[in-house]
Design a protein around this motif. Sequence first.
Motif, PDB file in Angstrom:
ATOM      1  N   ALA A 251       0.823  -1.212   0.000  1.00 34.34           N
ATOM      2  CA  ALA A 251       0.000   0.000   0.000  1.00 34.34           C
ATOM      3  C   ALA A 251       0.857   1.261   0.000  1.00 34.34           C
ATOM      4  CB  ALA A 251      -0.921  -0.001   1.216  1.00 34.34           C
ATOM      5  N   ASP A 252       2.067   1.179   0.540  1.00 38.47           N
ATOM      6  CA  ASP A 252       2.942   2.339   0.630  1.00 38.47           C
ATOM      7  C   ASP A 252       3.965   2.397  -0.501  1.00 38.47           C
ATOM      8  OD1 ASP A 252       1.742   3.003   3.043  1.00 38.47           O
ATOM      9  OD2 ASP A 252       3.159   1.787   4.191  1.00 38.47           O
ATOM     10  N   LEU A 253       3.890   1.465  -1.444  1.00 37.50           N
ATOM     11  CA  LEU A 253       4.937   1.291  -2.443  1.00 37.50           C
ATOM     12  C   LEU A 253       5.153   2.515  -3.316  1.00 37.50           C
ATOM     13  CD1 LEU A 253       6.895  -0.899  -3.219  1.00 37.50           C
ATOM     14  CD2 LEU A 253       5.254  -1.724  -4.878  1.00 37.50           C
ATOM     15  N   VAL A 254       4.103   3.256  -3.637  1.00 39.92           N
ATOM     16  CA  VAL A 254       4.228   4.385  -4.543  1.00 39.92           C
ATOM     17  C   VAL A 254       4.932   5.555  -3.858  1.00 39.92           C
ATOM     18  CG1 VAL A 254       2.948   6.026  -5.973  1.00 39.92           C
ATOM     19  CG2 VAL A 254       2.205   3.656  -5.821  1.00 39.92           C
ATOM     20  N   ASP A 255       4.663   5.766  -2.589  1.00 38.94           N
ATOM     21  CA  ASP A 255       5.278   6.862  -1.845  1.00 38.94           C
ATOM     22  C   ASP A 255       6.640   6.431  -1.325  1.00 38.94           C
ATOM     23  OD1 ASP A 255       2.921   8.363  -2.158  1.00 38.94           O
ATOM     24  OD2 ASP A 255       2.030   7.366  -0.427  1.00 38.94           O
ATOM     25  N   ASN A 256       7.332   7.384  -0.734  1.00 40.78           N
ATOM     26  CA  ASN A 256       8.550   7.044  -0.001  1.00 40.78           C
ATOM     27  C   ASN A 256       8.108   6.322   1.258  1.00 40.78           C
ATOM     28  OD1 ASN A 256      10.420   8.055  -1.722  1.00 40.78           O
ATOM     29  ND2 ASN A 256      10.617  10.027  -0.702  1.00 40.78           N
ATOM     30  N   ALA A 257       8.050   5.027   1.197  1.00 42.97           N
ATOM     31  CA  ALA A 257       7.496   4.244   2.290  1.00 42.97           C
ATOM     32  C   ALA A 257       8.587   3.768   3.235  1.00 42.97           C
ATOM     33  CB  ALA A 257       6.768   3.037   1.719  1.00 42.97           C
ATOM     34  N   PRO A 258       8.218   3.543   4.492  1.00 46.71           N
ATOM     35  CA  PRO A 258       9.175   2.902   5.384  1.00 46.71           C
ATOM     36  C   PRO A 258       9.420   1.462   4.921  1.00 46.71           C
ATOM     37  CG  PRO A 258       7.035   3.147   6.446  1.00 46.71           C
ATOM     38  CD  PRO A 258       6.949   3.824   5.118  1.00 46.71           C
ATOM     39  N   PHE A 259      10.589   0.923   5.220  1.00 45.88           N
ATOM     40  CA  PHE A 259      10.874  -0.453   4.847  1.00 45.88           C
ATOM     41  C   PHE A 259      11.869  -1.049   5.818  1.00 45.88           C
ATOM     42  CE2 PHE A 259      13.940   2.088   2.551  1.00 45.88           C
ATOM     43  CZ  PHE A 259      15.111   1.364   2.603  1.00 45.88           C
ATOM     44  N   GLU A 260      11.999  -2.375   5.776  1.00 49.41           N
ATOM     45  CA  GLU A 260      12.905  -3.102   6.643  1.00 49.41           C
ATOM     46  C   GLU A 260      13.892  -3.881   5.796  1.00 49.41           C
ATOM     47  OE1 GLU A 260      10.822  -5.792   9.197  1.00 49.41           O
ATOM     48  OE2 GLU A 260       9.287  -4.322   9.663  1.00 49.41           O
ATOM     49  N   GLN A 261      15.100  -4.049   6.337  1.00 42.82           N
ATOM     50  CA  GLN A 261      16.113  -4.847   5.650  1.00 42.82           C
ATOM     51  C   GLN A 261      16.811  -5.727   6.682  1.00 42.82           C
ATOM     52  OE1 GLN A 261      19.258  -2.633   3.758  1.00 42.82           O
ATOM     53  NE2 GLN A 261      19.785  -4.351   2.452  1.00 42.82           N
ATOM     54  N   THR A 262      16.990  -6.994   6.331  1.00 44.25           N
ATOM     55  CA  THR A 262      17.710  -7.941   7.178  1.00 44.25           C
ATOM     56  C   THR A 262      18.762  -8.632   6.333  1.00 44.25           C
ATOM     57  OG1 THR A 262      15.726  -8.320   8.509  1.00 44.25           O
ATOM     58  CG2 THR A 262      17.485  -9.951   8.689  1.00 44.25           C
ATOM     59  N   VAL A 263      19.991  -8.727   6.863  1.00 44.26           N
ATOM     60  CA  VAL A 263      21.090  -9.332   6.123  1.00 44.26           C
ATOM     61  C   VAL A 263      21.828 -10.317   7.021  1.00 44.26           C
ATOM     62  CG1 VAL A 263      23.299  -8.902   4.972  1.00 44.26           C
ATOM     63  CG2 VAL A 263      21.412  -7.299   4.667  1.00 44.26           C
ATOM     64  N   ASN A 264      22.157 -11.480   6.473  1.00 50.31           N
ATOM     65  CA  ASN A 264      23.042 -12.457   7.104  1.00 50.31           C
ATOM     66  C   ASN A 264      24.192 -12.698   6.139  1.00 50.31           C
ATOM     67  OD1 ASN A 264      21.522 -13.323   9.546  1.00 50.31           O
ATOM     68  ND2 ASN A 264      19.997 -13.799   7.987  1.00 50.31           N
ATOM     69  N   LEU A 265      25.424 -12.643   6.638  1.00 50.22           N
ATOM     70  CA  LEU A 265      26.600 -12.752   5.784  1.00 50.22           C
ATOM     71  C   LEU A 265      27.635 -13.631   6.460  1.00 50.22           C
ATOM     72  CD1 LEU A 265      28.459 -11.658   3.426  1.00 50.22           C
ATOM     73  CD2 LEU A 265      29.063  -9.821   4.991  1.00 50.22           C
ATOM     74  N   SER A 266      28.302 -14.474   5.673  1.00 49.65           N
ATOM     75  CA  SER A 266      29.398 -15.300   6.182  1.00 49.65           C
ATOM     76  C   SER A 266      30.483 -15.368   5.109  1.00 49.65           C
ATOM     77  CB  SER A 266      28.889 -16.709   6.491  1.00 49.65           C
ATOM     78  OG  SER A 266      29.948 -17.548   6.862  1.00 49.65           O
ATOM     79  N   VAL A 267      31.715 -15.004   5.498  1.00 48.52           N
ATOM     80  CA  VAL A 267      32.858 -15.079   4.583  1.00 48.52           C
ATOM     81  C   VAL A 267      33.977 -15.804   5.324  1.00 48.52           C
ATOM     82  CG1 VAL A 267      34.556 -13.790   3.234  1.00 48.52           C
ATOM     83  CG2 VAL A 267      32.241 -12.872   3.518  1.00 48.52           C
ATOM     84  N   MET A 268      34.541 -16.812   4.687  1.00 50.80           N
ATOM     85  CA  MET A 268      35.675 -17.531   5.263  1.00 50.80           C
ATOM     86  C   MET A 268      36.768 -17.645   4.213  1.00 50.80           C
ATOM     87  SD  MET A 268      33.814 -20.474   7.494  1.00 50.80           S
ATOM     88  CE  MET A 268      35.313 -20.892   8.363  1.00 50.80           C
ATOM     89  N   LEU A 269      38.011 -17.344   4.611  1.00 54.06           N
ATOM     90  CA  LEU A 269      39.175 -17.473   3.746  1.00 54.06           C
ATOM     91  C   LEU A 269      40.180 -18.345   4.488  1.00 54.06           C
ATOM     92  CD1 LEU A 269      39.509 -13.707   2.738  1.00 54.06           C
ATOM     93  CD2 LEU A 269      38.314 -15.517   1.493  1.00 54.06           C
ATOM     94  N   THR A 270      40.495 -19.514   3.941  1.00 59.62           N
ATOM     95  CA  THR A 270      41.371 -20.448   4.650  1.00 59.62           C
ATOM     96  C   THR A 270      42.583 -20.810   3.803  1.00 59.62           C
ATOM     97  OG1 THR A 270      40.131 -22.360   3.825  1.00 59.62           O
ATOM     98  CG2 THR A 270      39.448 -21.450   5.942  1.00 59.62           C
TER      99      THR A 270
END
Length: 180
Positions: free
Chosen positions: A124-143
């Motif tokens: 419903a808020d997509l057209v306007d500058n709507a509030p939004f949420e972001q979630t990120v999970n990240l894993s990097v391994m260098l061996t």
Amino acid sequence: MKKILASSLVLICLFSSCKKETFTNEQQPLTHRTVTPKVVELYKEHSEIDLSEDWIEVNSCTGEILDVVEGIWHVTFHAVVTPDGRVVVKFHTNTSNYRLVNVSTGVEYTGSYVSNDQLTINLADLVDNAPFEQTVNLSVMLTTPGGGNNSTLKATYHITFNANGSPTGAWFDNWRFGCQ
């Protein structure tokens, strides 16, 4: 960027699944009916990026610059509309055959990179500058063989933005990195 994404998703919805219905005098629209909510898939794409050309990584333990000599970065983008009226955009990435070399010593590393990113916004808020949420999970391994020079990075964060695009109080992060 948010406006472009929002406008694109609205246009996709409008042109792919919406149709106008008209009723004659004999046909009357139903005043009550049971509808089973469904998740509507808007878009799904999978890409593969060759990392052997002009990509570098930094070992967080030693500060060494590592040249990526081989690897494919798999990126999956998926957007859906949920029954409660939210647009959920998910990115999943991972690598395969990820090999790196220290540019000054020639020491070889094997790497792994995995991330999951989710962006949620109310339709419903997509057209306007709507509030939004972001979630990120990240894993990097260098061996590499030996100890003390293997780099690990794990991160989880969640953030909520208001309609002006500024972060609000709903924010947490959990960055963990170190040497093994």
